[in-house]
Design an enzyme around this catalytic site. Structure first.
Site, short mmCIF file in Angstrom:
data_model
loop_
_atom_site.label_atom_id
_atom_site.label_comp_id
_atom_site.label_asym_id
_atom_site.label_seq_id
_atom_site.Cartn_x
_atom_site.Cartn_y
_atom_site.Cartn_z
N HIS A 155 -7.10 32.52 -28.89
CA HIS A 155 -6.44 32.61 -30.18
C HIS A 155 -5.52 31.56 -30.41
O HIS A 155 -4.48 31.44 -31.04
CB HIS A 155 -5.47 33.72 -30.34
CG HIS A 155 -6.24 35.13 -29.95
ND1 HIS A 155 -6.94 35.76 -30.82
CD2 HIS A 155 -6.36 35.94 -28.59
CE1 HIS A 155 -7.41 36.92 -30.35
NE2 HIS A 155 -7.07 36.73 -28.99
N SER A 276 -3.87 3.33 -39.73
CA SER A 276 -3.85 3.48 -41.05
C SER A 276 -3.35 2.42 -41.91
O SER A 276 -2.84 1.59 -41.40
CB SER A 276 -2.57 4.77 -41.27
OG SER A 276 -2.25 4.49 -42.57
N LYS A 282 0.17 5.00 -36.88
CA LYS A 282 -0.92 5.93 -36.69
C LYS A 282 -1.95 5.43 -35.70
O LYS A 282 -2.32 4.25 -35.73
CB LYS A 282 -1.46 6.25 -38.10
CG LYS A 282 -0.62 7.25 -39.10
CD LYS A 282 -0.06 8.39 -38.54
CE LYS A 282 -1.31 9.47 -38.51
NZ LYS A 282 -1.73 9.94 -39.57
N ASN A 284 -5.42 7.25 -35.13
CA ASN A 284 -6.31 8.45 -35.49
C ASN A 284 -7.43 8.79 -34.70
O ASN A 284 -7.99 7.77 -34.61
CB ASN A 284 -6.38 8.53 -36.99
CG ASN A 284 -5.19 8.54 -37.85
OD1 ASN A 284 -4.09 9.14 -37.66
ND2 ASN A 284 -5.19 7.91 -39.00
N GLU A 289 -13.27 13.57 -35.26
CA GLU A 289 -13.32 13.90 -36.60
C GLU A 289 -14.86 13.57 -37.18
O GLU A 289 -15.24 14.65 -38.01
CB GLU A 289 -12.14 13.40 -37.57
CG GLU A 289 -10.93 13.78 -37.04
CD GLU A 289 -9.80 12.85 -37.73
OE1 GLU A 289 -8.82 13.52 -38.27
OE2 GLU A 289 -9.90 11.87 -37.86
N TYR A 316 -50.82 25.22 -46.15
CA TYR A 316 -49.91 23.83 -46.50
C TYR A 316 -49.45 24.21 -47.80
O TYR A 316 -50.26 24.60 -48.75
CB TYR A 316 -50.52 22.85 -46.31
CG TYR A 316 -49.82 21.56 -46.67
CD1 TYR A 316 -48.93 21.08 -45.88
CD2 TYR A 316 -49.75 21.06 -48.07
CE1 TYR A 316 -48.19 20.00 -46.17
CE2 TYR A 316 -49.20 19.93 -48.62
CZ TYR A 316 -48.23 19.18 -47.43
OH TYR A 316 -47.30 18.36 -47.97
N1 ARG Z 1 -46.83 13.80 -47.50
C1 ARG Z 1 -47.30 15.27 -47.26
C2 ARG Z 1 -46.23 15.84 -46.31
O1 ARG Z 1 -45.51 15.18 -45.74
C3 ARG Z 1 -48.45 15.20 -46.45
C4 ARG Z 1 -49.66 15.31 -47.21
C5 ARG Z 1 -50.36 16.52 -47.51
N2 ARG Z 1 -50.63 16.57 -49.07
C6 ARG Z 1 -51.18 17.35 -49.39
N3 ARG Z 1 -51.09 17.61 -50.83
N4 ARG Z 1 -52.12 18.28 -49.13
O2 ARG Z 1 -46.31 17.20 -46.12
#
Ligand code: ARG
Length: 464
Positions: A155, A276, A282, A284, A289, A316
């Site tokens: 604490h 500073s 100062k 710092n 930080e 994807y």
């Molecule tokens: N530049 C894309 C990425 O970084 C990879 C390409 C795949 N693009 C796509 N339209 N299938 O994810």
């Protein structure tokens, strides 16, 4: 140049190109992209798609692209969609129509996974090497002051006396676990995705294990849809980086406090502090930080990718392009912060007498006294009460532990025998804590030696 123009009547709008193109940041993957493409060319050759001569020409051209990419104006004026497109265009400029064969059966979905994995594998090693340096710096600092006593806090109130090396070894444990987390992230990253195609697996007879051997991967991925959908390996890295930053931030916070005028224990080196523009006196702790501040960015990067991935349908989706900027930034922030922390640890000086006085003048020995009474047969609850009353009495009268003598203490309560009175000295109480993991002086000396041994074992066995 596009890798996909055939089915479109017009090209992308200027706004969409500006919005969607990633070359300005994913150019960082160029050398990974080239390396992966060279391995892919060799695999296409083994699969009978390229002749040996074509392969040699392509490999050679890729090599020259890598060399030219070192010059800053290599990317000037390029409007390609991404680094993969850019590299294939550059290949075309060097080998003509033959460049059209390099992408046979390959998808950028597997390519971007490969490139990111190649790049991130090295980043895991970069972070691990810097953590090793920090671990070593912490041990150096502990060994400079093997017997220094400081008050340990809960604490942010003085709690119990501990040895300075015991305090530093707490951070040694944290950063050792961070090292393990980067090792684990590396293991998950070290899996070769090529041969997966867009999502269904390549239609060409690649020997995927041979590609993995070529690129030094430990294994090949098991499912082509997983390859196109997965960014877990990047999340693992970002989590390791985030926890490392939390540890760095807490160390920074400690040392900012300990080097303040109010604490006065630590003197930070001139080289890691700033003055500073107005207040001439100062000095710092800006370096610490900034480490604390940058931790927010790395935690943000982890959150950014977590939220990007949440709810994406397999496999994807272009959303996944948003993985790279947080990943690149986090890698730079965590490595820069580790490097900075090593530098601070090298220059920091502990003024041993100050924290010792803080321990000696406060009631951090109260637990030692209560435990001693309990060892002598007083029930701990009563012992706690007796010492609590002693502290209250002392606080009321402005008495420090050192103002009590064995005689005045025995007069206060008969349970305070001479062996208990000895524990008014914070160095004495610590001797009762020779338990594994405790702050007993012999235990800490052994832990320090053990930490050195563990550190050198890391260096020998882990880094590949
Ligand atoms: N530049 C894309 C990425 O970084 C990879 C390409 C795949 N693009 C796509 N339209 N299938 O994810």
């Amino acid at each position: 140049m596009k890798l996909w123009g055939g089915r479109f009547e017009t090209g992308p709008s200027e706004v969409f190109e500006r919005f969607g193109n990633s070359l300005h940041f994913d150019k960082r993957l160029l050398s990974a992209d080239v390396r992966g493409s060279q391995a892919f060319a060799r695999s296409l050759t083994r699969a009978g798609v390229l002749t040996e001569a074509e392969c040699a020409t392509i490999i050679q051209a890729f090599e020259s692209i890598k060399v030219d990419a070192a010059s800053p104006d290599f990317f000037t004026g390029a409007t390609d969609e991404d680094v993969h497109t850019f590299v294939i265009r550059k290949l075309g400029e060097r080998v003509g129509a033959l460049a059209g064969k390099i992408h046979t059966g390959r998808s950028r979905n597997e390519q971007v996974s490969l490139d990111t994995r190649l790049w991130l594998r090295d980043e895991c090693d970069r972070a691990r090497a810097l953590i090793q340096a920090l671990l070593s710096g912490l041990l150096d600092l502990a060994e400079k002051h093997p017997n220094a006593v400081i008050p340990g806090y809960t604490h942010l109130r003085r709690a119990q006396p501990v040895l300075w090396p015991h305090y530093l070894l707490a951070y040694f444990e944290m950063f050792s676990r961070d090292y393990e987390r980067f090792t684990e992230a590396r293991r998950r990253t070290d899996v070769m995705p090529l041969g997966s195609g867009a999502l269904a697996g390549s239609g060409f007879p690649h020997d995927r294990d041979a590609i993995a051997r070529d690129l030094g991967f430990a294994a090949v991925t098991a499912n082509s849809m997983d390859v196109s959908a997965d960014r877990d390996f990047a999340l693992d890295y970002l989590y390791a980086a985030s926890v490392t930053m939390i540890h760095l931030s807490r160390l920074s916070e400690d040392w900012i406090l300990y080097s303040s005028e109010e604490f006065g224990w630590l003197e930070l080196g001139d080289g890691v502090t700033s003055g500073s523009s107005l207040m001439p006196q100062k000095k710092n702790p800006d370096s610490l930080e900034l480490i604390r501040g940058k931790s927010g960015r790395v935690l943000g990067a982890l959150n950014s990718l977590l939220f990007t991935m949440k709810g994406l349908p397999l496999t994807y989706n272009r959303d996944m392009q948003e993985d790279k900027e947080p990943l690149f930034q986090a890698a730079d922030q965590v490595c820069d912060s580790l490097e900075m922390a090593v530098c601070v640890a090298e220059t920091v000086v502990l003024r041993e007498a100050v924290p010792f006085t803080a321990a000696d003048e406060s009631w951090v020995v109260a637990t030692d006294l209560a435990e001693a009474l309990a060892r002598n047969g007083t029930a701990f609850h009563s012992a706690h009460q007796i010492v609590g009353r002693l502290v209250l009495e002392s606080v009321r009268n402005g008495k420090k532990p050192g103002d009590w003598t064995p005689e005045t203490l025995a007069a206060f309560a008969p349970e305070f025998t001479a062996d208990v009175a000895r524990l008014l000295d914070p160095r004495e109480g610590m001797k009762t804590r020779e338990i594994k993991g405790g702050t007993g002086p012999n235990t800490v000396a052994a832990a320090l030696l053990e930490a050195r041994r563990r550190l050198s074992a890391l260096g020998l066995s882990e880094l590949s």
